[in-house]
Design a protein around this motif. Sequence first.
Motif, PDB file in Angstrom:
ATOM      1  N   ALA A   1     -27.379  -8.371 -35.156  1.00 32.68           N
ATOM      2  CA  ALA A   1     -26.920  -7.662 -36.014  1.00 32.68           C
ATOM      3  C   ALA A   1     -25.655  -8.205 -36.927  1.00 32.68           C
ATOM      4  O   ALA A   1     -25.716  -8.123 -38.071  1.00 32.68           O
ATOM      5  CB  ALA A   1     -26.050  -6.304 -35.551  1.00 32.68           C
ATOM      6  N   LYS A   2     -25.030  -9.329 -36.386  1.00 31.74           N
ATOM      7  CA  LYS A   2     -24.143 -10.197 -37.212  1.00 31.74           C
ATOM      8  C   LYS A   2     -24.912 -10.834 -38.068  1.00 31.74           C
ATOM      9  O   LYS A   2     -24.476 -11.243 -39.251  1.00 31.74           O
ATOM     10  CB  LYS A   2     -23.313 -10.891 -36.262  1.00 31.74           C
ATOM     11  CG  LYS A   2     -22.440 -11.625 -37.015  1.00 31.74           C
ATOM     12  CD  LYS A   2     -21.243 -12.720 -35.800  1.00 31.74           C
ATOM     13  CE  LYS A   2     -20.559 -13.520 -36.804  1.00 31.74           C
ATOM     14  NZ  LYS A   2     -19.584 -14.322 -35.855  1.00 31.74           N
ATOM     15  N   GLU A   3     -25.946 -11.703 -37.586  1.00 26.96           N
ATOM     16  CA  GLU A   3     -26.795 -12.321 -38.476  1.00 26.96           C
ATOM     17  C   GLU A   3     -27.484 -11.498 -39.627  1.00 26.96           C
ATOM     18  O   GLU A   3     -27.239 -12.126 -40.865  1.00 26.96           O
ATOM     19  CB  GLU A   3     -27.871 -13.241 -37.777  1.00 26.96           C
ATOM     20  CG  GLU A   3     -29.006 -13.915 -38.382  1.00 26.96           C
ATOM     21  CD  GLU A   3     -30.258 -14.440 -38.094  1.00 26.96           C
ATOM     22  OE1 GLU A   3     -30.302 -15.518 -37.840  1.00 26.96           O
ATOM     23  OE2 GLU A   3     -31.086 -13.522 -37.778  1.00 26.96           O
ATOM     24  N   LEU A   4     -27.877 -10.369 -39.322  1.00 29.32           N
ATOM     25  CA  LEU A   4     -28.566  -9.673 -40.316  1.00 29.32           C
ATOM     26  C   LEU A   4     -27.405  -9.343 -41.434  1.00 29.32           C
ATOM     27  O   LEU A   4     -27.719  -9.178 -42.529  1.00 29.32           O
ATOM     28  CB  LEU A   4     -29.046  -8.341 -39.702  1.00 29.32           C
ATOM     29  CG  LEU A   4     -30.151  -8.737 -38.799  1.00 29.32           C
ATOM     30  CD1 LEU A   4     -30.720  -7.298 -38.224  1.00 29.32           C
ATOM     31  CD2 LEU A   4     -31.548  -9.196 -39.399  1.00 29.32           C
ATOM     32  N   LYS A   5     -26.268  -9.056 -40.911  1.00 24.88           N
ATOM     33  CA  LYS A   5     -25.090  -8.468 -42.085  1.00 24.88           C
ATOM     34  C   LYS A   5     -24.768  -9.734 -42.762  1.00 24.88           C
ATOM     35  O   LYS A   5     -24.446  -9.699 -43.920  1.00 24.88           O
ATOM     36  CB  LYS A   5     -24.018  -8.018 -41.334  1.00 24.88           C
ATOM     37  CG  LYS A   5     -22.730  -7.483 -41.955  1.00 24.88           C
ATOM     38  CD  LYS A   5     -21.496  -6.969 -41.274  1.00 24.88           C
ATOM     39  CE  LYS A   5     -20.559  -6.592 -42.174  1.00 24.88           C
ATOM     40  NZ  LYS A   5     -19.599  -6.080 -41.418  1.00 24.88           N
ATOM     41  N   GLU A   6     -24.892 -10.827 -42.104  1.00 27.29           N
ATOM     42  CA  GLU A   6     -24.369 -12.203 -43.085  1.00 27.29           C
ATOM     43  C   GLU A   6     -25.484 -12.724 -43.865  1.00 27.29           C
ATOM     44  O   GLU A   6     -25.175 -13.063 -45.026  1.00 27.29           O
ATOM     45  CB  GLU A   6     -23.893 -13.344 -41.828  1.00 27.29           C
ATOM     46  CG  GLU A   6     -22.693 -13.030 -41.193  1.00 27.29           C
ATOM     47  CD  GLU A   6     -22.475 -14.042 -40.160  1.00 27.29           C
ATOM     48  OE1 GLU A   6     -23.517 -14.858 -39.857  1.00 27.29           O
ATOM     49  OE2 GLU A   6     -21.326 -14.195 -39.335  1.00 27.29           O
ATOM     50  N   LYS A   7     -26.581 -12.659 -43.499  1.00 28.06           N
ATOM     51  CA  LYS A   7     -27.940 -13.022 -44.116  1.00 28.06           C
ATOM     52  C   LYS A   7     -28.215 -12.085 -45.326  1.00 28.06           C
ATOM     53  O   LYS A   7     -28.571 -12.462 -46.404  1.00 28.06           O
ATOM     54  CB  LYS A   7     -29.136 -13.364 -43.209  1.00 28.06           C
ATOM     55  CG  LYS A   7     -28.731 -14.499 -42.447  1.00 28.06           C
ATOM     56  CD  LYS A   7     -28.252 -15.953 -42.971  1.00 28.06           C
ATOM     57  CE  LYS A   7     -27.993 -17.034 -42.089  1.00 28.06           C
ATOM     58  NZ  LYS A   7     -29.177 -17.291 -41.260  1.00 28.06           N
TER      59      LYS A   7
END
Length: 401
Positions: A215-221
Amino acid sequence: WRQSVNADMYVLWDSYLPIIADTCAKISKVAGKEVVSNKVHITDFLSRAAFDMFSAVLYGESPETTDSKKATSENIEFVKATKRAFDITGNLLSNPLEKVFGGKLYKDFVVNMDKTYDIASARGKQKIKEVTEKNKKSDETGSGCPITTIQNTLLLSNTNPSYIERLMNRGQLSEDQINQLQSPLLMAGVDTTAYAMSWFYLNLASNPHVQTKLAKELKEKLGGEDVTTVKQMQSLTYLKACFRESHRLTPVAPVSIKTLEKDINVQSMDDKTYTVHAGQRISLNLRALPIDPKYVTNPQDFMPERFSKEEVEARKGTMSEIALDHPYFNDPFGRGKRRCMGANVAIAEMTALAARLLQDWEIALVDPSESMHSPTKSWSSKQKLMLIADPYPAMKLIPRN
């Protein structure tokens, strides 16, 4: 015939990303209400989602079967009949006498296959009729003033036409051929995708720390955006690793059966060589090596990090590279000339839906004791045509914002 259809499905798959993303946004918007409030089982919801996404590709719009208020009884029946036919196929493979003697199971299979084909065929004929009328109207407006012709063409043009429209505009297949082709495609475009997604979300729900990192990757990318471009897909390296790890641990099709076209020599692990002759059917065990502790560290653990760029580079030239990175182990859609023609579209669908759902929702088990490695879980892996979790544990969706 495959050359006539490959370009618009296998090669130009990325051109469908905008309509897939739009469909995924609609799916995610109703996901919490449907799974939690309306008590639609998560596996049924994912099957409807797969149907909506592939329908959008074939026909240019989603039927929105994931929304109970908009779903038609016919579309729901199609999804149910498809699942039933796939499940029965697995039973018939292990009990072929059912077909020989026309047993009850085989009759049930025929009923469900006929139902799916009839519904898909009617849908295809309707779309073909619409495209024919559209093209006719475009031809009629093409006479007279050239400026008017250009203006009307622009108004009538579809910058991203549906798969059926593309096939018709190419003119390589007849209308009957296109309809006969799209009917089984719609069925095949539902279940493999849905089964793969069901294992993916079960693995994530069983490993919440992985889901949090994802979820963190999706938010950042993505920053809340939908996946509409190849560049966005390629940037989601951890999401790709999660799909790859889910397939390694829980492949929906753990065995691949091939018939050899020529003699081959096979070398065993103890350096003995065996000749297998042309015409022989062989079964490739796609699950054994990826979970063999001799070549894979902690093989029963869900660790997407094992597919990081650094880990892949470190195991090059070793048996671990074969066990983890051989192309046959990449996804559930096969390899070579028999690879599923919709594989690229299916991967795009699963990626786009996961990116949207996991930005909006945390997906959790209703009962944590039903997680993958729980010694008290009530379900087990069962091999039908595809490998499934039976009975699939209940899920809940928790808003992230």
